[in-house]
Design a protein around this motif. Structure first.
Motif, PDB file in Angstrom:
ATOM      1  N   LYS B 213       0.881  -1.166   0.000  1.00 27.41           N
ATOM      2  CA  LYS B 213       0.000   0.000   0.000  1.00 27.41           C
ATOM      3  C   LYS B 213       0.920   1.218   0.000  1.00 27.41           C
ATOM      4  O   LYS B 213       1.755   1.359   0.901  1.00 27.41           O
ATOM      5  N   ILE B 214       0.797   2.046  -1.012  1.00 27.40           N
ATOM      6  CA  ILE B 214       1.662   3.225  -1.082  1.00 27.40           C
ATOM      7  C   ILE B 214       0.891   4.444  -0.598  1.00 27.40           C
ATOM      8  O   ILE B 214      -0.128   4.827  -1.184  1.00 27.40           O
ATOM      9  N   VAL B 215       1.362   5.035   0.500  1.00 26.08           N
ATOM     10  CA  VAL B 215       0.682   6.189   1.105  1.00 26.08           C
ATOM     11  C   VAL B 215       1.450   7.436   0.707  1.00 26.08           C
ATOM     12  O   VAL B 215       2.600   7.611   1.100  1.00 26.08           O
ATOM     13  N   LYS B 216       0.787   8.300  -0.121  1.00 25.60           N
ATOM     14  CA  LYS B 216       1.554   9.403  -0.707  1.00 25.60           C
ATOM     15  C   LYS B 216       1.269  10.777  -0.108  1.00 25.60           C
ATOM     16  O   LYS B 216       2.190  11.530   0.153  1.00 25.60           O
ATOM     17  N   ILE B 223       0.774  10.348   9.401  1.00 31.07           N
ATOM     18  CA  ILE B 223       1.596   9.137   9.229  1.00 31.07           C
ATOM     19  C   ILE B 223       2.129   8.691  10.588  1.00 31.07           C
ATOM     20  O   ILE B 223       2.088   7.505  10.934  1.00 31.07           O
TER      21      ILE B 223
END
Ligand SMILES: Cc1cc2nc3c(=O)[nH]c(=O)nc-3n(C[C@H](O)[C@H](O)[C@H](O)COP(=O)(O)OP(=O)(O)OC[C@H]3O[C@@H](n4cnc5c(N)ncnc54)[C@H](O)[C@@H]3O)c2cc1C
Lengths: 345, 233
Positions: B213-216, B223
């Motif tokens: 899962k890429i959290v941008k 975060i």
């Protein structure tokens, strides 16, 4: 018909380490799946009664012990003699032992002496249709093999952290003492003492839930065109202090020390994770400022949950190496993490 | 007067760590795909043992280092081209498999036998060195078995102060070594490792891909909150 011997040594304080209970779990599982098998406990140490009592409820038919001051310390010759004596008293066919540094040194030699075979770094053991098979990794954890053997005795060294610890309860165990007559030659090696890094300097904590990994990014020029190494040091140490996490590092970061650059003094090559470094076992791992390249992530083989913070959305972590990648500035995030940990504890 | 040592280093060879390794089934058990084509290097921990041995020998006049190595002759030759440039030693070569799937007890038997044939071996001066784990089998078992076969019960593992640099290439050392390396390779004893009683049910590569899962676009605050929650879970 197998006789399974759990062979363990006590700790300096007479207790049994978690790794011993993990090996006992593996031994008891084999015992349960092998109809007609016997389980025997063998303990070595200055005094083993407390350790035997602590696992008295396990389904062993016999408890054997080799005790005395000569067996309190790890020493090849005396440990091998003790293991051999317990093996003979137990008439064991399969010996399961925790692969602690003490046993890792001695068990292969004992297997040789007794004409048997040994498998070390075993990560799984099971029995079906009367046949035991074990799992272990080859080529620096790059591939996993499952194997069986016909030779007996078969020594199985179980990697610490790879099993759940047996939860059998305490009681009173009757320990049958096995005499070992040592020669002077067997006592030629003297343990003169133990040296340990100071508690705070001890950043490698195999029993920690969390592995915290630092990469070379912590020392690189940041958005303002400057490096911020002192700040990095403060953030990393602050996080370690608050969480008691174990500290791992990429190779690039530990190598910087050898190149005379300003680096983090608490890191050494012992912290390095990866193909040419360590492969520790932890429930969770958090990577920071590290690119997650294959030679590095090989060292994450036994880290269950993986998260990473990197500025680069195309880093290795994004390509199936992590469960979650936070594309963000680790300086800013870890600052907030530390603040939050400080207010909550 | 200091004692001169006879130092015997047991060191195997392993595929260059940069290579991609893939297990395959062969008639004799598991093997690596294109195993004979993979460039090899001296097993890293055993290499450290060799450099430690050379350092000790250098500082203890009259001492000598032997390197006992079991591997396919052609591969040993390739590895010796570089290793022989590093430190002085006399090679004892055994021609056989270098695979990680071979049996440690059988390797130990072959090494111990080779050591016992060294002329003038004096156990009162003997030190046997080796890596604490190979980069192939990674068992850390062979050296203890060699020790047992030679009657050595003072054994130590993880012996390393960690401050010895890798020696630089020295062509002169290389020239001297090569005089004995080539003949040693020529008379390398063929060594069979049968893997008796040992059966591999499987050797597999791990499933490596996770669904990342890429959290941008979250703030550092959010975060941090997520991470702290995750750590405490
Ligand atoms: C034979 C061989 C064996 C090897 N063995 C190992 C090994 O055992 N272990 C190992 O680690 N490596 C090993 N390597 C090296 C490996 O290939 C990589 O070069 C190394 O892991 C890179 O380290 P790094 O990710 O810390 O550094 P870099 O590749 O420099 O990555 C730094 C990362 O930090 C990020 N970053 C910078 N600033 C920030 C910030 N403020 N916030 C967030 N992110 C930031 C960057 O975006 C970048 O992704 C090996 C290589 C070879 C050839």
């Amino acid at each position: 018909m197998e006789t399974i011997l759990l062979l363990a040594h006590t700790e300096i304080d007479g207790s049994l380490a978690k790794s011993a209970r993990e090996a006992l779990h593996a031994a008891a599982t084999l015992h349960k799946s092998l109809a007609g098998s016997k389980l025997v406990i063998g303990l070595i140490g200055e005094n083993v009664q407390a350790a035997a009592n602590s696992i008295a409820a396990c389904p062993a038919t016999k408890h054997l012990g080799v005790t005395g001051a000569d067996f309190s310390q790890s020493r090849y010759a005396t440990d091998a003699a003790a293991a051999e004596a317990i093996f003979k008293a137990a008439q064991a066919t399969v010996i399961v032992a925790p692969a602690t540094s003490r046993w890792a040194r001695v068990l292969p030699g004992v297997a040789q002496r007794l004409g048997g075979r040994v498998d070390t770094h075993v990560t799984g053991a099971a029995a079906a249709d009367g046949k035991i098979s074990v799992n272990r990794w080859y080529y620096k954890q790059r591939m996993e093999g499952a194997l069986t053997r016909t030779q007996r005795p078969w020594f199985i060294g179980v990697d610490p952290g790879s099993q759940t610890a047996c939860d059998c309860g305490a009681g009173t165990a009757e320990v049958e003492m096995v005499a070992v007559n040592l020669t002077e030659a067997q006592k030629r090696t003297t343990v003169v003492g133990l040296r340990e890094p100071k508690a705070d300097a001890q950043t490698i904590r195999p029993d920690a839930q969390l592995l915290f990994v630092t990469g070379a990014g912590w020392t690189k020029k940041q958005a303002d065109g400057q490096t911020h190494v002192p700040e990095a040091e403060k953030l990393i140490l602050g996080f370690l202090k608050a969480t008691r996490a174990s500290l791992g590092s990429s190779k690039s970061l530990v190598d910087l020390g050898g190149e005379g650059q300003a680096v983090l003094p608490f890191l050494s090559h012992l912290n390095q994770i990866g193909q040419t470094g360590a492969t520790p076992r932890h429930a969770k791992g958090l990577s920071t400022c590290c690119h997650g390249e294959e030679p590095h992530t090989v060292g994450w083989r036994f880290i269950n949950e993986r998260r990473a913070i990197s500025l680069d959305p195309n880093c290795g972590w994004a390509r199936g190496k992590a469960d979650v990648l936070y594309v963000a500035d680790a300086f800013a995030v870890m600052q907030k993490v530390n603040e939050s940990l400080a207010t909550k504890t | 007067m200091s004692t001169a040592y006879q130092i015997i280093v047991c060191a195997g060879i392993v595929p260059d760590p940069l290579q991609t390794l893939e297990p395959v089934a062969s008639p004799t058990g598991p093997a690596l795909k294109n195993e004979m084509m993979l460039p090899a290097v001296l097993d890293p921990w055993a290499g450290h043992a060799l450099y430690e041995a050379a350092n000790l020998a250098k500082n203890t006049p009259g001492s000598k280092v032997w390197l006992v190595s079991l591997g396919p002759k052609a591969k040993l030759q390739q590895v010796m081209m570089t290793v022989a440039q590093r430190v002085p030693f006399e090679l004892i070569a055994l021609d056989g498999p270098a695979s990680g799937f071979t049996e440690a007890a059988e390797v130990a038997a072959a090494l111990a036998e080779a050591i016992q044939t060294i002329p003038g071996l004096d156990k009162s001066k003997l030190l046997v060195f080796g890596g604490w784990e190979s980069a192939s089998r990674g068992a850390g078992a062979t050296m203890q078995m060699v020790g047992e076969r030679l009657g050595i019960v003072d054994q130590f593992q993880g012996v390393d102060q960690g401050n010895l640099p890798e020696p630089k290439n020295n062509p002169q050392v290389g020239m001297t070594n090569m005089r004995t390396v080539m003949p040693a390779l020529q008379k390398a004893k063929p060594t069979k490792l049968a893997g008796e009683g040992l059966t591999f049910a499987s050797v597999t590569l791990p499933k490596q891909m996770r669904e990342t899962k890429i959290v941008k676009d979250k703030s550092a605050d959010d975060i941090a909150k997520e991470i702290v929650e995750w750590i405490k879970k």
